[in-house]
Design an enzyme around this catalytic site. Structure first.
Site, PDB file in Angstrom:
ATOM      1  N   GLY A  36       0.809  -1.199   0.000  1.00  0.00           N
ATOM      2  CA  GLY A  36       0.000   0.000   0.000  1.00  0.00           C
ATOM      3  C   GLY A  36       0.845   1.252   0.000  1.00  0.00           C
ATOM      4  N   PRO A  37       0.203   2.397  -0.204  1.00  0.00           N
ATOM      5  CA  PRO A  37       0.923   3.673  -0.244  1.00  0.00           C
ATOM      6  C   PRO A  37       1.538   4.021   1.115  1.00  0.00           C
ATOM      7  CG  PRO A  37      -1.456   3.988  -0.458  1.00  0.00           C
ATOM      8  CD  PRO A  37      -1.215   2.528  -0.487  1.00  0.00           C
ATOM      9  N   PRO A  38       2.418   5.014   1.159  1.00  0.00           N
ATOM     10  CA  PRO A  38       3.072   5.392   2.407  1.00  0.00           C
ATOM     11  C   PRO A  38       2.072   5.856   3.454  1.00  0.00           C
ATOM     12  CG  PRO A  38       4.129   6.462   0.544  1.00  0.00           C
ATOM     13  CD  PRO A  38       2.911   5.806   0.024  1.00  0.00           C
ATOM     14  N   GLY A  39       2.376   5.535   4.700  1.00  0.00           N
ATOM     15  CA  GLY A  39       1.613   6.081   5.811  1.00  0.00           C
ATOM     16  C   GLY A  39       0.225   5.516   6.007  1.00  0.00           C
TER      17      GLY A  39
ATOM     18  N   GLY B 104      -0.199   2.546   7.438  1.00  0.00           N
ATOM     19  CA  GLY B 104      -0.164   1.700   8.635  1.00  0.00           C
ATOM     20  C   GLY B 104       0.438   0.324   8.431  1.00  0.00           C
ATOM     21  N   LYS B 105       1.245   0.146   7.405  1.00  0.00           N
ATOM     22  CA  LYS B 105       1.824  -1.172   7.171  1.00  0.00           C
ATOM     23  C   LYS B 105       2.779  -1.560   8.289  1.00  0.00           C
ATOM     24  CE  LYS B 105       3.483   0.033   3.169  1.00  0.00           C
ATOM     25  NZ  LYS B 105       2.978   1.421   3.165  1.00  0.00           N
TER      26      LYS B 105
ATOM     27  N   SER C 196      -4.565   1.740 -18.894  1.00  0.00           N
ATOM     28  CA  SER C 196      -5.814   2.223 -18.317  1.00  0.00           C
ATOM     29  C   SER C 196      -6.177   3.645 -18.722  1.00  0.00           C
ATOM     30  CB  SER C 196      -5.770   2.112 -16.797  1.00  0.00           C
ATOM     31  OG  SER C 196      -4.906   3.080 -16.271  1.00  0.00           O
TER      32      SER C 196
ATOM     33  N   LYS D 268      -7.743   4.636  -7.121  1.00  0.00           N
ATOM     34  CA  LYS D 268      -8.074   5.693  -8.066  1.00  0.00           C
ATOM     35  C   LYS D 268      -9.282   6.491  -7.604  1.00  0.00           C
ATOM     36  CE  LYS D 268      -6.131   3.502 -12.182  1.00  0.00           C
ATOM     37  NZ  LYS D 268      -6.420   2.696 -13.376  1.00  0.00           N
TER      38      LYS D 268
HETATM   39  P1  ATP Z   1       5.597   3.528   4.635  1.00  0.00           P
HETATM   40  O1  ATP Z   1       5.223   2.837   3.370  1.00  0.00           O
HETATM   41  O2  ATP Z   1       5.983   4.947   4.363  1.00  0.00           O
HETATM   42  O3  ATP Z   1       6.573   2.784   5.460  1.00  0.00           O
HETATM   43  P2  ATP Z   1       3.521   2.666   6.491  1.00  0.00           P
HETATM   44  O4  ATP Z   1       2.333   2.115   5.773  1.00  0.00           O
HETATM   45  O5  ATP Z   1       4.479   1.697   7.066  1.00  0.00           O
HETATM   46  O6  ATP Z   1       4.241   3.694   5.508  1.00  0.00           O
HETATM   47  P3  ATP Z   1       3.104   3.515   9.176  1.00  0.00           P
HETATM   48  O7  ATP Z   1       4.430   4.024   9.564  1.00  0.00           O
HETATM   49  O8  ATP Z   1       2.740   2.160   9.631  1.00  0.00           O
HETATM   50  O9  ATP Z   1       2.963   3.623   7.608  1.00  0.00           O
HETATM   51  O10 ATP Z   1       1.956   4.517   9.618  1.00  0.00           O
HETATM   52  C1  ATP Z   1       2.146   5.904   9.749  1.00  0.00           C
HETATM   53  C2  ATP Z   1       1.446   6.408  10.984  1.00  0.00           C
HETATM   54  O11 ATP Z   1       0.054   6.392  10.818  1.00  0.00           O
HETATM   55  C3  ATP Z   1       1.733   5.603  12.211  1.00  0.00           C
HETATM   56  O12 ATP Z   1       1.935   6.480  13.273  1.00  0.00           O
HETATM   57  C4  ATP Z   1       0.471   4.794  12.405  1.00  0.00           C
HETATM   58  O13 ATP Z   1       0.276   4.466  13.749  1.00  0.00           O
HETATM   59  C5  ATP Z   1      -0.595   5.725  11.882  1.00  0.00           C
HETATM   60  N1  ATP Z   1      -1.754   4.999  11.352  1.00  0.00           N
HETATM   61  C6  ATP Z   1      -1.872   4.493  10.119  1.00  0.00           C
HETATM   62  N2  ATP Z   1      -3.068   3.883   9.949  1.00  0.00           N
HETATM   63  C7  ATP Z   1      -3.718   4.014  11.117  1.00  0.00           C
HETATM   64  C8  ATP Z   1      -5.006   3.594  11.581  1.00  0.00           C
HETATM   65  N3  ATP Z   1      -5.866   2.905  10.804  1.00  0.00           N
HETATM   66  N4  ATP Z   1      -5.348   3.887  12.827  1.00  0.00           N
HETATM   67  C9  ATP Z   1      -4.500   4.584  13.626  1.00  0.00           C
HETATM   68  N5  ATP Z   1      -3.280   4.996  13.265  1.00  0.00           N
HETATM   69  C10 ATP Z   1      -2.884   4.730  12.021  1.00  0.00           C
HETATM   70 MG    MG Z   2       6.590   1.566   6.901  1.00  0.00          MG
END
Ligand code: ATP
Ligand code: MG
Length: 594
Positions: free
Chosen positions: A163-166, A168-169, A501, A544
């Site tokens: 998934g995209p950055p941020g 929650g992965k 697409s 999208k």
């Molecule tokens: P990247 O690809 O850049 O590594 P990521 O998907 O790993 O991004 P995280 O670092 O896990 O992103 O999440 C970023 C922040 O957002 C974290 O502080 C996380 O706790 C918060 N966050 C993301 N999704 C949720 C959610 N559904 N509920 C609560 N907090 C969330």
């Molecule tokens: Mg990450």
């Protein structure tokens, strides 16, 4: 580390095991070589590493993670853990619970196996000592049963969060580790070019050391941690430094990873108890064999509504705590928060939202501190409203995005998913220049997207008369009334684009250019077309649609066959605000667009 410590740790290793043999051999070598010599130091460092690997035998006393699994309330607790760490993500949490249930069954089966083995191998501790006793008096040490991979254990899949950055992965990975009560270690694979980074340098190398896997195991201190392999899509392919992706495959392959070979440690290490979780921004660059081993869990990003909840329940409290404020010091009004969500951040995830909230909280923390230092004379306002945001965060970047888009002949908005897995809109620009009937395509386009541009133009040419572009069927719209070239450009010219697409968007752009009719700027579209003008389905619909919603699009034209994706994957609050038109043919797309 104390030499006595090292000795103790070697003695604790399982008799007959490779690591013990190696440990004993190196220990004896260490004793022979004068202290203070370089070689002595090298061996000592090696022994420190060797003994710091959490070998199964030396750590079996710790049963806390097994106890967690045995707990009848395990699944309920796990669900609570996931819920308390993340908002929403219901489907994903359900998948994770299934996954955890499977992990639990398997682990308990393995544990039973090992208990049987351990019962066989009750070895008196004195016979583990390193100093050779007189062979005549020595107790016969029973050959340790091979611990190896348990037959009962059916290997669990490896999780892959995409998934995209941020979105929650990484933090979901942490959550899984907490639910299992196991240590968590993150291994960042982004930009790893050298195989040795993963599996270490041979000891013949100067200043050699173990690879990331062993380092993570040491930090975890247990043979069964959760290891998060971050950015597996960015690990390098085969080159003259070896093949990092092959090393990675070996680590993840349950057939091989019970005897993982780190070049430095040089004793097979059993990784079969490690739980691997991978993360990646896209699936495109992950090798097929790796994909094959993984259970893919897609995270697509959040709607405004979800972001508001995440901000309220998670990000605000986190930032407040981090900056030493309590609830009565600061509240952000709903309208202000929504303003941050919609106008200060343009992202699928919540990372810049978290940053923006952090800025607000810090700003207020300074004000509060000044207020207190002044003996509470200066006034302090504990509410942040929409009006205050400009002073705190500056002028919003995204202000007036929709208004900035102007309706223009030959301009159509398509939909894309970027390499980061983030959805958004993509303008398709076309202009006509005097020429000789050719099509010119620019914007770092791949072969597939170029071909779909040609298909789109061919379709428009064959229907030029029906579309009232030409006066009879024999005419070529690029030659009539004057010969022209069409130049099609997809901006952000440095970003690579590919895929079929954009087909209907390009066809609509040609029609608009040649007829002079404009398409409203709050309409966006995606879909592949065939030469006969049929519209076929495309991927990434959820991303999208979310991207289009962020860009304030009001109407989306999508392939008929993607109806189910919208119904299943797109949240109600987004669907409410957008009109969807599902089309089967190019004609239907044109009717919907113009
Ligand atoms: P990247 O690809 O850049 O590594 P990521 O998907 O790993 O991004 P995280 O670092 O896990 O992103 O999440 C970023 C922040 O957002 C974290 O502080 C996380 O706790 C918060 N966050 C993301 N999704 C949720 C959610 N559904 N509920 C609560 N907090 C969330
Ligand atoms: Mg990450």
């Amino acid at each position: 580390e104390d030499l006595a410590d090292i000795k103790k740790k070697i003695e604790a290793m399982e008799p007959g095991s490779e690591e013990r043999k190696m440990g004993v051999r190196e220990w004896r070598r260490l004793k022979r070589i004068p202290q203070g010599s370089v070689e002595n130091g090298v061996i000592r460092t090696y022994l420190e590493w060797l003994t710091s690997v959490p070998w199964p035998s030396s750590t079996t006393t710790d049963t806390s993670s097994l106890d967690t699994l045995r707990d009848r309330a395990f699944l309920r607790n796990a669900r609570e853990q996931l819920d308390s760490d993340h908002f929403g993500l219901d489907k994903i949490k359900r998948r994770l619970i299934e996954y955890l249930a499977v992990v639990r069954l398997k682990q308990l089966a393995v544990a039973d196996d090992h208990r049987e083995l351990d019962a066989h191998a009750q070895i008196p501790s004195e016979s583990r000592e390193l100093v050779k006793v007189d062979p005549a008096n020595a107790q016969v040490v029973p050959a340790a049963p091979k611990r190896g991979p348990s037959k009962k254990a059916v290997k669990g899949p490896i999780l892959l969060f995409v998934g995209p950055p941020g979105v929650g992965k990484t933090s979901l990975g942490q959550s899984v580790a907490r639910a299992l009560n196991r240590p968590f270690q993150r291994i960042s694979l982004g930009g790893v070019r050298d195989e040795a980074e993963i599996r270490g340098h041979r000891r013949t190398y100067v200043a050699s050391g173990p690879g990331m896997i062993v380092q993570a195991l040491r930090k975890a201190g247990r043979p069964d941690p959760v290891l998060l392999l971050d950015e597996v899509d960015k690990v390098g392919q085969s080159n003259f430094h070896g093949d990092p992706s092959a090393a990675l495959l070996e680590v993840l392959d349950p057939e091989q990873n019970h005897s993982f070979n780190d070049h430095y440690i040089n004793v097979p290490i059993d990784l079969s108890q490690v739980l691997f979780i991978c993360t990646s921004n896209t699936l495109d660059t992950i090798s097929a064999p790796l994909l094959d081993r993984c259970e893919i869990i897609q995270l697509s990003g959040y709607t405004y509504d979800e972001k508001m909840h995440i901000a309220r329940r998670f990000l605000m409290p986190k930032q407040m705590q981090a900056n030493g404020l309590v609830a009565e010091h600061l509240t952000i009004t709903d309208t202000a928060l929504l303003h941050i969500v919609t106008n200060y951040t343009r992202e699928a995830g919540v990372r810049s939202l978290e940053r923006a909230i952090g800025s607000v909280v810090r700003f207020k923390a300074v004000e509060w501190a000044e207020h207190v230092d002044d003996g509470k004379e200066k006034e302090y306002k504990n509410v942040v409203e929409e009006l205050d945001l400009e002073t705190i965060l500056g002028i919003s970047r995204a202000e007036g995005d929709e208004k900035d888009r102007e309706e223009r002949r030959g301009l159509v908005y398509g939909l894309v998913v970027t390499g980061m897995g983030e959805g958004g809109i993509l303008p398709v620009e076309t202009i006509a220049v005097p020429g000789s009937g050719r099509l010119k395509l620019t914007g770092s386009l791949g072969d597939v997207i170029k071909e779909s541009g040609e298909i789109a133009l061919s379709w428009v040419k064959t229907h030029a008369y029906d579309l009232c572009i030409t006066e009879n069927r024999a005419q070529d719209p690029l030659k009539f009334p004057d010969p022209i070239d069409i130049h099609l450009h997809l901006p952000a010219g440095a970003q690579k684009k590919d895929g079929p697409s954009a087909g209907i968007a390009m066809a609509c752009a040609f029609v608009s250019l040649l007829t002079g009719a404009c398409i409203p700027t709050n309409i966006a579209m995606t879909g592949e077309i065939t030469l006969r003008g049929r519209v076929t389905p495309v991927g990434g619909i959820k991303e999208k649609v979310l991207g289009a919603h962020r860009a304030q699009m009001k109407k989306l034209i999508l392939p008929w066959a993607n109806r189910k994706d919208v119904e299943h994957d797109v949240a109600q609050d987004v669907r409410k605000e957008i009109e969807f038109v599902f089309v089967k043919t190019m004609e239907e797309a044109l009717i919907a667009a113009f």
